[in-house]
Write a protein that holds these residues in place. Sequence first.
Motif, mmCIF file in Angstrom:
data_model
loop_
_atom_site.group_PDB
_atom_site.id
_atom_site.type_symbol
_atom_site.label_atom_id
_atom_site.label_comp_id
_atom_site.label_asym_id
_atom_site.label_seq_id
_atom_site.Cartn_x
_atom_site.Cartn_y
_atom_site.Cartn_z
ATOM 1 N N GLU A 1 0.854 -1.179 0.000
ATOM 2 C CA GLU A 1 0.000 0.000 0.000
ATOM 3 C C GLU A 1 0.889 1.228 0.000
ATOM 4 O O GLU A 1 1.758 1.373 0.858
ATOM 5 C CB GLU A 1 -0.907 0.001 1.230
ATOM 6 N N SER A 2 0.683 2.089 -0.951
ATOM 7 C CA SER A 2 1.528 3.261 -1.090
ATOM 8 C C SER A 2 1.059 4.379 -0.162
ATOM 9 O O SER A 2 -0.135 4.671 -0.073
ATOM 10 C CB SER A 2 1.508 3.760 -2.536
ATOM 11 N N PHE A 3 2.017 5.001 0.534
ATOM 12 C CA PHE A 3 1.706 6.101 1.436
ATOM 13 C C PHE A 3 2.280 7.418 0.924
ATOM 14 O O PHE A 3 2.640 8.295 1.708
ATOM 15 C CB PHE A 3 2.241 5.812 2.839
ATOM 16 N N THR A 4 2.362 7.576 -0.391
ATOM 17 C CA THR A 4 2.859 8.830 -0.955
ATOM 18 C C THR A 4 1.735 9.858 -1.015
ATOM 19 O O THR A 4 0.545 9.520 -0.914
ATOM 20 C CB THR A 4 3.413 8.615 -2.368
ATOM 21 N N PRO B 1 15.163 10.584 23.936
ATOM 22 C CA PRO B 1 16.122 11.464 23.249
ATOM 23 C C PRO B 1 16.431 11.011 21.819
ATOM 24 O O PRO B 1 16.561 11.835 20.908
ATOM 25 C CB PRO B 1 17.367 11.393 24.145
ATOM 26 N N VAL B 2 16.539 9.706 21.622
ATOM 27 C CA VAL B 2 16.822 9.178 20.289
ATOM 28 C C VAL B 2 15.629 9.414 19.362
ATOM 29 O O VAL B 2 15.790 9.775 18.194
ATOM 30 C CB VAL B 2 17.150 7.677 20.360
ATOM 31 N N ALA B 3 14.426 9.226 19.888
ATOM 32 C CA ALA B 3 13.221 9.412 19.074
ATOM 33 C C ALA B 3 13.111 10.839 18.555
ATOM 34 O O ALA B 3 12.626 11.073 17.441
ATOM 35 C CB ALA B 3 11.984 9.044 19.886
ATOM 36 N N LEU B 4 13.592 11.804 19.329
ATOM 37 C CA LEU B 4 13.490 13.209 18.945
ATOM 38 C C LEU B 4 14.751 13.739 18.274
ATOM 39 O O LEU B 4 14.878 14.954 18.069
ATOM 40 C CB LEU B 4 13.186 14.064 20.181
ATOM 41 N N ALA B 5 15.654 12.849 17.916
ATOM 42 C CA ALA B 5 16.966 13.262 17.414
ATOM 43 C C ALA B 5 16.887 14.110 16.149
ATOM 44 O O ALA B 5 17.722 14.992 15.931
ATOM 45 C CB ALA B 5 17.845 12.042 17.161
ATOM 46 N N THR B 6 15.896 13.883 15.298
ATOM 47 C CA THR B 6 15.801 14.650 14.047
ATOM 48 C C THR B 6 15.000 15.937 14.216
ATOM 49 O O THR B 6 14.860 16.707 13.258
ATOM 50 C CB THR B 6 15.147 13.806 12.931
ATOM 51 N N GLY B 7 14.446 16.146 15.396
ATOM 52 C CA GLY B 7 13.643 17.341 15.619
ATOM 53 C C GLY B 7 12.209 17.205 15.180
ATOM 54 O O GLY B 7 11.442 18.173 15.219
ATOM 55 N N ALA B 8 11.811 16.001 14.763
ATOM 56 C CA ALA B 8 10.424 15.746 14.343
ATOM 57 C C ALA B 8 10.121 14.270 14.594
ATOM 58 O O ALA B 8 10.962 13.407 14.338
ATOM 59 C CB ALA B 8 10.220 16.096 12.876
ATOM 60 N N GLU C 1 0.112 19.790 5.073
ATOM 61 C CA GLU C 1 0.659 20.604 3.988
ATOM 62 C C GLU C 1 1.092 22.001 4.437
ATOM 63 O O GLU C 1 1.897 22.637 3.761
ATOM 64 C CB GLU C 1 -0.361 20.694 2.852
ATOM 65 N N ARG C 2 0.566 22.477 5.570
ATOM 66 C CA ARG C 2 0.995 23.813 5.996
ATOM 67 C C ARG C 2 2.155 23.773 7.003
ATOM 68 O O ARG C 2 2.564 24.812 7.511
ATOM 69 C CB ARG C 2 -0.184 24.598 6.559
ATOM 70 N N TRP C 3 2.654 22.576 7.314
ATOM 71 C CA TRP C 3 3.835 22.485 8.168
ATOM 72 C C TRP C 3 5.002 23.229 7.511
ATOM 73 O O TRP C 3 5.154 23.166 6.288
ATOM 74 C CB TRP C 3 4.217 20.998 8.357
ATOM 75 N N PRO C 4 5.840 23.946 8.267
ATOM 76 C CA PRO C 4 5.892 24.025 9.736
ATOM 77 C C PRO C 4 5.034 25.118 10.363
ATOM 78 O O PRO C 4 5.195 25.418 11.553
ATOM 79 C CB PRO C 4 7.376 24.311 9.975
ATOM 80 N N ASP C 5 4.116 25.692 9.591
ATOM 81 C CA ASP C 5 3.259 26.732 10.126
ATOM 82 C C ASP C 5 2.075 26.107 10.856
ATOM 83 O O ASP C 5 0.928 26.159 10.403
ATOM 84 C CB ASP C 5 2.780 27.649 8.989
ATOM 85 N N TRP C 6 2.368 25.482 12.005
ATOM 86 C CA TRP C 6 1.346 24.831 12.820
ATOM 87 C C TRP C 6 0.927 25.731 13.976
ATOM 88 O O TRP C 6 1.737 26.549 14.439
ATOM 89 C CB TRP C 6 1.885 23.517 13.381
ATOM 90 N N LEU D 1 -1.330 10.095 6.276
ATOM 91 C CA LEU D 1 -0.993 11.505 6.471
ATOM 92 C C LEU D 1 0.295 11.649 7.279
ATOM 93 O O LEU D 1 1.133 12.508 6.983
ATOM 94 C CB LEU D 1 -2.141 12.222 7.185
ATOM 95 N N ALA D 2 0.458 10.793 8.286
ATOM 96 C CA ALA D 2 1.674 10.839 9.096
ATOM 97 C C ALA D 2 2.899 10.507 8.244
ATOM 98 O O ALA D 2 3.967 11.102 8.417
ATOM 99 C CB ALA D 2 1.560 9.866 10.264
ATOM 100 N N ALA D 3 2.744 9.566 7.316
ATOM 101 C CA ALA D 3 3.854 9.202 6.438
ATOM 102 C C ALA D 3 4.207 10.343 5.488
ATOM 103 O O ALA D 3 5.388 10.581 5.208
ATOM 104 C CB ALA D 3 3.497 7.942 5.644
ATOM 105 N N ILE D 4 3.185 11.038 4.998
ATOM 106 C CA ILE D 4 3.438 12.191 4.124
ATOM 107 C C ILE D 4 4.209 13.264 4.894
ATOM 108 O O ILE D 4 5.187 13.832 4.396
ATOM 109 C CB ILE D 4 2.105 12.764 3.584
ATOM 110 N N TRP D 5 3.765 13.527 6.122
ATOM 111 C CA TRP D 5 4.447 14.532 6.932
ATOM 112 C C TRP D 5 5.872 14.104 7.289
ATOM 113 O O TRP D 5 6.798 14.911 7.248
ATOM 114 C CB TRP D 5 3.661 14.820 8.206
ATOM 115 N N ALA D 6 6.053 12.832 7.608
ATOM 116 C CA ALA D 6 7.385 12.336 7.954
ATOM 117 C C ALA D 6 8.343 12.489 6.777
ATOM 118 O O ALA D 6 9.526 12.816 6.961
ATOM 119 C CB ALA D 6 7.302 10.868 8.383
ATOM 120 N N GLU D 7 7.832 12.285 5.580
ATOM 121 C CA GLU D 7 8.664 12.415 4.383
ATOM 122 C C GLU D 7 9.141 13.850 4.206
ATOM 123 O O GLU D 7 10.309 14.092 3.873
ATOM 124 C CB GLU D 7 7.872 11.961 3.160
ATOM 125 N N GLN D 8 8.277 14.813 4.436
ATOM 126 C CA GLN D 8 8.657 16.196 4.211
ATOM 127 C C GLN D 8 9.378 16.829 5.403
ATOM 128 O O GLN D 8 10.117 17.807 5.240
ATOM 129 C CB GLN D 8 7.434 17.024 3.823
#
Length: 224
Positions: free
Chosen positions: A18-21, A86-93, A39-44, A62-69
Motif C-alpha cells: 500500500e503506497s503512502f505517498t 532522546p533518540v526518538a526526537l533526534a531529528t527534531g520531528a 501541507e501547511r507544516w511548519p506553520d502549525w 498523512l503521518a507518512a506524508i508529513w514524515a517524508e517532508q
Amino acid sequence: MAGRVQPRQLAFALPHAESFTRDDFLEGPANAAGLALVERWPDWPNRVMLLIGPEGSGKSHLAAIWAEQSGARSTSAHVLTPAEVPVALATGALVIEDLKSKDIDERALFHLLNLAREDGAFVLMTARSAPTEVELRDLRSRLRAIPTVQLLPPDDHLFRALVVKFCADRQLAVDEAVVSYLASRIERSYAAARRAVELLDSEALRLGRPVTRALAAELFRGND
C-alpha cells in the motif's frame, strides 16, 4: 466407480503493498483538515499536534506524508520508553502512532512532550480518539492542551474512491457495477470498505472467479 472429489482451492493471504505517498492520498471533505495540517507544516498552531479519526481513515498515510517532508522518525506509542525519548526526537520531528491511554508509558510520553518543548521539536500523534484515561495528572493536562485535528467518516464520493483504491492495491479489476453494489450494501466506513475488498479478493481466489457484481451479491446479499 465413485465420483472424483474436486480438490478445494486454498486462498493464501499474501501481503499487499500500500503506497503512502502524497500522490496516492485520496482527498475529500472528510480528511481535508488533516491534509491541510500536513501541507501547511511548519506553520502549525502548536509544535505538537494530535490527529484523530476512525480506523482506516488515513491517519498513518498523512503521518507518512508529513514524515517524508519533515524528516520525522516514527514510533508506536505502546513501545515508547523513557530511555528512547532522546533518540526518538533526534531529528527534531517525530510521529507517534496509535496513541491509546491503556497502552502508553505515561512517564515516557510526559518526558517526550517536555523534551520536545525544550528542543523546539515537532511531534505528530495519531489516535482513534483523544486519550482521556490518563493517570498522571501533569500528562493529562498537557494532552488536553494539544490542538486536535479530526478526520471524519467518508462521504459517498470518497467511499467509492476507497473501494477502487483498495481493489487497485490488490490488483483487482472492478467495474462500476461492483463499486455501486458495495456502496449500497455495506457500512460506509473506511474499515468496512477494506474488509469488503479483502473478502472479495480471498473468495475470488478460492473460487477461481473474477470479481464481479454477481460475486459481490453472493457475499453481501445479507446486508440488504
